[in-house]
Write a protein that holds these residues in place. Structure first.
Motif, PDB file in Angstrom:
ATOM      1  N   UNK A 284       0.803  -1.053   0.061  1.00  0.00           N
ATOM      2  CA  UNK A 284       0.180  -0.231   0.304  1.00  0.00           C
ATOM      3  C   UNK A 284       1.269   1.034  -0.190  1.00  0.00           C
ATOM      4  N   UNK A 285       2.132   1.789   0.697  1.00  0.00           N
ATOM      5  CA  UNK A 285       2.556   2.106   1.448  1.00  0.00           C
ATOM      6  C   UNK A 285       3.328   3.093  -0.241  1.00  0.00           C
TER       7      UNK A 285
ATOM      8  N   UNK B 246       2.847   5.898  -2.496  1.00  0.00           N
ATOM      9  CA  UNK B 246       3.621   7.189  -3.178  1.00  0.00           C
ATOM     10  C   UNK B 246       4.627   6.817  -4.003  1.00  0.00           C
ATOM     11  N   UNK B 247       4.237   6.303  -5.203  1.00  0.00           N
ATOM     12  CA  UNK B 247       4.275   5.776  -6.151  1.00  0.00           C
ATOM     13  C   UNK B 247       3.543   6.802  -7.839  1.00  0.00           C
ATOM     14  N   UNK B 248       2.243   6.441  -7.409  1.00  0.00           N
ATOM     15  CA  UNK B 248       1.080   6.843  -7.817  1.00  0.00           C
ATOM     16  C   UNK B 248       0.345   7.926  -6.806  1.00  0.00           C
ATOM     17  N   UNK B 249       0.836   9.243  -6.838  1.00  0.00           N
ATOM     18  CA  UNK B 249       0.054  10.409  -5.846  1.00  0.00           C
ATOM     19  C   UNK B 249      -1.003  10.430  -6.148  1.00  0.00           C
ATOM     20  N   UNK B 250      -1.312  10.697  -6.899  1.00  0.00           N
ATOM     21  CA  UNK B 250      -2.142  11.145  -8.636  1.00  0.00           C
ATOM     22  C   UNK B 250      -3.673  10.407  -8.132  1.00  0.00           C
TER      23      UNK B 250
ATOM     24  N   UNK C 237       5.619  -4.967  -6.030  1.00  0.00           N
ATOM     25  CA  UNK C 237       5.454  -4.812  -5.099  1.00  0.00           C
ATOM     26  C   UNK C 237       5.815  -4.886  -3.863  1.00  0.00           C
ATOM     27  N   UNK C 238       5.494  -5.783  -3.485  1.00  0.00           N
ATOM     28  CA  UNK C 238       5.769  -6.135  -2.099  1.00  0.00           C
ATOM     29  C   UNK C 238       7.261  -6.424  -1.591  1.00  0.00           C
ATOM     30  N   UNK C 239       7.790  -6.246  -2.627  1.00  0.00           N
ATOM     31  CA  UNK C 239       9.734  -5.413  -1.987  1.00  0.00           C
ATOM     32  C   UNK C 239       8.891  -4.892  -1.391  1.00  0.00           C
TER      33      UNK C 239
END
Length: 314
Positions: A47-48, A52-56, A282-284
């Motif tokens: 989730x984080x 943070x990667x797609x703030x839009x 994304x789990x990394x």
């Protein structure tokens, strides 16, 4: 005990791999419910990373990507199980390659190639590349040996059954040089989107809205050996079907500026991820290391990262 563990693991893996993929996907759907709804596997990290990667994007959009990722990740697991016994015919249909004319042209000229990869789609199935190149070319992939000897031996057997050789990360340059001395043409895949150890941080890039420390070993090896450099752009066409498009970056890496190849790789990888965010790993915990902490703990002298003995001056 290592042999016992290996044979037990092999028997279980082999037996499961005999199941048709349509059955394995049913298992994947059940696993998805467990992983996403009950265990909530690495939810905070995922989730984080997404936020943070797609703030839009809205929370609803992020939640959709997260659940699509869980679906994809469970499919990746059962597809990897199938690798033990999947036939060449079936894998040729499910893992296709484009851009091979250019790659084969370079290889046929006798120039070896370095291929940048990311943890996108089913990177394990890309070990089927030997089906698409001349038998004179040795395909290989760089891997990080597992701590458990039985598991490491088992994964090596599966990953090498399609004809590509696994090279341990610490042996990369030595093996690449050995092939060159023997006059053999090689095509080596480098998954280069992992988090580097502190002492291996030499460069940072703007990647998915993060100031990101990156691995640079692929670039350094390509520049020192003169290997042509390609990027493997992976797409998921539908469930269980992928395409890898081999995109030429340069046939003359020695003429590029320092870190140019690394920058171009991460720029291309970001485009791949933004096209279909759910099929990246994304789990990394990719952005655990920050530049502020690095500058506080380490400094670079003569190209080497060394631990500070005194705090940095302000």
């Amino acid at each position: 005990m290592t042999k016992v563990g290996y044979y037990i693991g092999y028997a279980i893996w082999y037996t499961l791999s005999l199941l048709p993929l349509r059955v394995l996907y049913v298992l994947s759907d059940l696993l998805y419910l467990l992983v996403s709804r009950v265990v909530r596997y690495r939810h905070r990290v995922i989730w984080n990373n997404l936020k943070t990667s797609f703030p839009e994007k809205t929370d609803q959009e992020i939640r959709r990507i997260e659940h699509d990722f869980y679906h994809y990740f469970c499919d990746y697991l059962v597809e990897t199980i199938k690798m033990m016994t999947i036939s060449e015919r079936q894998l040729r249909q499910r893992m296709t390659f484009t851009g091979m004319e250019e790659l084969n042209r370079v290889l046929s000229s006798g120039q070896s190639c370095a291929v940048y990869l990311g943890h996108v789609g089913n990177w394990e199935w890309i070990t089927s590349l030997p089906f698409w190149v001349s038998s004179d070319v040795q395909c290989a992939q760089i891997y990080h040996p597992l701590e458990n000897a039985a598991s490491d031996k088992l994964f090596l057997k599966v990953r090498e059954r399609l004809g590509a050789r696994c090279i341990a990360m610490n042996d990369t340059l030595r093996e690449v040089v050995r092939y060159r001395r023997e006059g053999r043409t090689i095509c080596v895949g480098y998954i280069s989107d992992q988090k580097p150890h502190w002492v291996n941080i030499h460069h940072w890039v703007d990647f998915l809205n993060h100031d990101t420390p990156v691995l640079t070993g692929t670039e350094r090896i390509a520049r020192s050996t003169g290997h042509a450099v390609f990027y493997a752009d992976v797409t998921r066409k539908r469930r269980g079907y992928y395409n890898c498009d081999m995109q030429l970056i340069t046939t003359d890496p020695k003429s590029t500026n320092e870190w140019e190849l690394t920058d171009r790789y991460f720029s291309a990888l970001e485009q791949t991820i933004r096209r279909n965010p759910a099929i990246w790993l994304w789990s990394h915990d990719r952005w655990k290391r920050t530049r502020e902490e690095f500058n506080r703990r380490f400094e670079v002298k003569d190209g080497k990262v060394i631990r500070r003995t005194t705090p940095p001056s302000t």
